[in-house]
Motif scaffolding. Structure first.
Motif, PDB file in Angstrom:
ATOM      1  N   TYR A  25       0.800  -1.224   0.000  1.00 24.04           N
ATOM      2  CA  TYR A  25       0.000   0.000   0.000  1.00 24.04           C
ATOM      3  C   TYR A  25       0.837   1.281   0.000  1.00 24.04           C
ATOM      4  O   TYR A  25       0.309   2.372   0.236  1.00 24.04           O
ATOM      5  N   HIS A  43       2.569   1.463   3.520  1.00 21.28           N
ATOM      6  CA  HIS A  43       1.785   2.688   3.727  1.00 21.28           C
ATOM      7  C   HIS A  43       2.612   3.972   3.686  1.00 21.28           C
ATOM      8  O   HIS A  43       2.117   5.033   4.076  1.00 21.28           O
ATOM      9  N   VAL A  44       3.845   3.914   3.242  1.00 21.49           N
ATOM     10  CA  VAL A  44       4.633   5.140   3.064  1.00 21.49           C
ATOM     11  C   VAL A  44       4.151   5.864   1.804  1.00 21.49           C
ATOM     12  O   VAL A  44       3.834   5.244   0.797  1.00 21.49           O
ATOM     13  N   SER A  60       6.719   2.765   8.181  1.00 16.37           N
ATOM     14  CA  SER A  60       5.314   2.923   7.794  1.00 16.37           C
ATOM     15  C   SER A  60       4.746   4.301   8.142  1.00 16.37           C
ATOM     16  O   SER A  60       5.073   4.889   9.176  1.00 16.37           O
ATOM     17  N   PHE A  61       3.883   4.764   7.238  1.00 16.05           N
ATOM     18  CA  PHE A  61       3.080   5.973   7.396  1.00 16.05           C
ATOM     19  C   PHE A  61       3.886   7.268   7.335  1.00 16.05           C
ATOM     20  O   PHE A  61       3.363   8.336   7.651  1.00 16.05           O
ATOM     21  N   SER A  62       5.143   7.207   6.921  1.00 12.14           N
ATOM     22  CA  SER A  62       5.869   8.443   6.654  1.00 12.14           C
ATOM     23  C   SER A  62       5.286   9.113   5.413  1.00 12.14           C
ATOM     24  O   SER A  62       4.866   8.447   4.472  1.00 12.14           O
ATOM     25  N   SER A  63       5.277  10.455   5.412  1.00  8.94           N
ATOM     26  CA  SER A  63       4.808  11.237   4.262  1.00  8.94           C
ATOM     27  C   SER A  63       5.956  12.121   3.808  1.00  8.94           C
ATOM     28  O   SER A  63       6.322  13.088   4.485  1.00  8.94           O
ATOM     29  N   GLU A  90       8.288   5.962  11.874  1.00  9.34           N
ATOM     30  CA  GLU A  90       6.864   6.101  11.558  1.00  9.34           C
ATOM     31  C   GLU A  90       6.375   7.549  11.656  1.00  9.34           C
ATOM     32  O   GLU A  90       6.764   8.299  12.537  1.00  9.34           O
ATOM     33  N   PHE A  91       5.486   7.902  10.707  1.00  2.12           N
ATOM     34  CA  PHE A  91       4.739   9.166  10.716  1.00  2.12           C
ATOM     35  C   PHE A  91       5.612  10.415  10.584  1.00  2.12           C
ATOM     36  O   PHE A  91       5.195  11.505  10.970  1.00  2.12           O
ATOM     37  N   THR A  93       7.224  13.550   8.538  1.00  3.46           N
ATOM     38  CA  THR A  93       6.789  14.375   7.414  1.00  3.46           C
ATOM     39  C   THR A  93       7.930  15.281   6.986  1.00  3.46           C
ATOM     40  O   THR A  93       8.424  16.088   7.774  1.00  3.46           O
ATOM     41  N   TYR A 116       7.308  10.691  14.168  1.00  2.26           N
ATOM     42  CA  TYR A 116       6.602  11.978  14.161  1.00  2.26           C
ATOM     43  C   TYR A 116       7.512  13.193  13.995  1.00  2.26           C
ATOM     44  O   TYR A 116       7.110  14.315  14.301  1.00  2.26           O
TER      45      TYR A 116
END
Length: 263
Positions: A25, A43-44, A60-63, A90-91, A93, A116
């Motif tokens: 994803y 999810h990246v 995961s989930f880094s933007s 994770e997370f 930005t 974060y």
């Protein structure tokens, strides 16, 4: 062979080395270039005009490469550049730059960004830094090599932090931090030299003594900033080349500061 999970969405125009791994994803945009050995977890999202070096690991989930969080941004093409061997947890930005500044956000190599962390538009981050959880940079911030940003620390726009500085937990910075300085608090206060970090990096006794004396001239002598600069110039005349180079680093930083230093 490139290992791309069947649920990942990788634009066919993206330029990925054959050894890149892309997890479930994940989404990678058309203007992204990723170097050898880099791992993209599930999810990246990596978008924008983003160039990434080799052997990075995005959790995961880094933007990464999103547009700048700036009201003046009007869709101009701007850039994000990331070096080699960075760990992005994770997370996190990381945003692209703005045309009002250099138009590019730059992150060096061998850095650790824990969960974060936020790197805003037009920031420059050096090499071998550590950003603990929830550390955040506003736009146009410059971070030198080997800087440590502790958890929940935050830096105001256009501030500079010199090499080897240590920023304590929950610290709020609105002014520049000279090299080697250890500080914490809200408002931030200097609390000496980052001696433990410098020892770990192999600084000699002469270098450490020179740095400590420089710190005293800036923070403990009662001199004005201009008087401190003159005292640093005089100090360098009595030192060997290696020790004098560290004093010069502090002296040059004082001249380059535009927001004033934490003092």
């Amino acid at each position: 062979m490139m290992a791309i999970h069947p649920t990942a969405l990788v634009d066919p125009k993206a330029n990925l080395d054959s050894t890149v791994e892309v997890g479930a994803y994940a989404i990678i945009g058309p203007h992204v270039s990723i170097g050898a050995g880099t791992k993209i977890a599930a999810h990246v999202v990596i978008d924008g005009h983003t160039t990434i070096g080799k052997d990075n690991h995005f959790h995961s989930f880094s933007s990464i490469g999103g547009p700048p969080q700036d009201k003046k941004y009007a869709g101009e093409v701007t850039y994000l550049e990331i070096g080699d061997r960075n760990l992005i947890r994770e997370f996190c930005t990381f945003n692209c730059g703005t045309v009002q500044d250099r138009g590019i956000t730059r992150v060096g190599s061998d850095n650790w960004f824990l969960a974060y962390v936020h790197i805003a538009h037009d920031c420059t981050v050096g090499n071998h830094t550590i950003f603990s959880n929830n550390a955040a940079l506003a736009g146009h911030v410059e971070i030198g090599d080997w800087v440590i940003m502790s958890g929940f620390s935050a830096v105001h726009q256009f501030c500079k932090i010199g090499p080897h500085a240590f920023v304590g937990m929950n610290t709020s910075l609105t002014q520049d931090v000279p090299p080697f300085v250890l500080l914490s608090g809200n408002p931030a206060q200097a609390h000496g030299v980052n001696l433990e970090g410098l020892k770990r990096r192999g600084f000699s006794r002469d270098q450490l003594n020179a740095i400590r004396q420089s710190y005293k001239l800036i923070y403990k002598s009662g001199l004005t900033l201009e008087e401190s600069k003159a005292a640093l110039d005089e100090q360098m005349l009595s030192l060997g080349a290696d020790a004098a180079a560290q004093v010069k680093l502090m002296r040059d930083f004082l001249d380059a500061s535009t927001r004033g230093i934490v003092r």
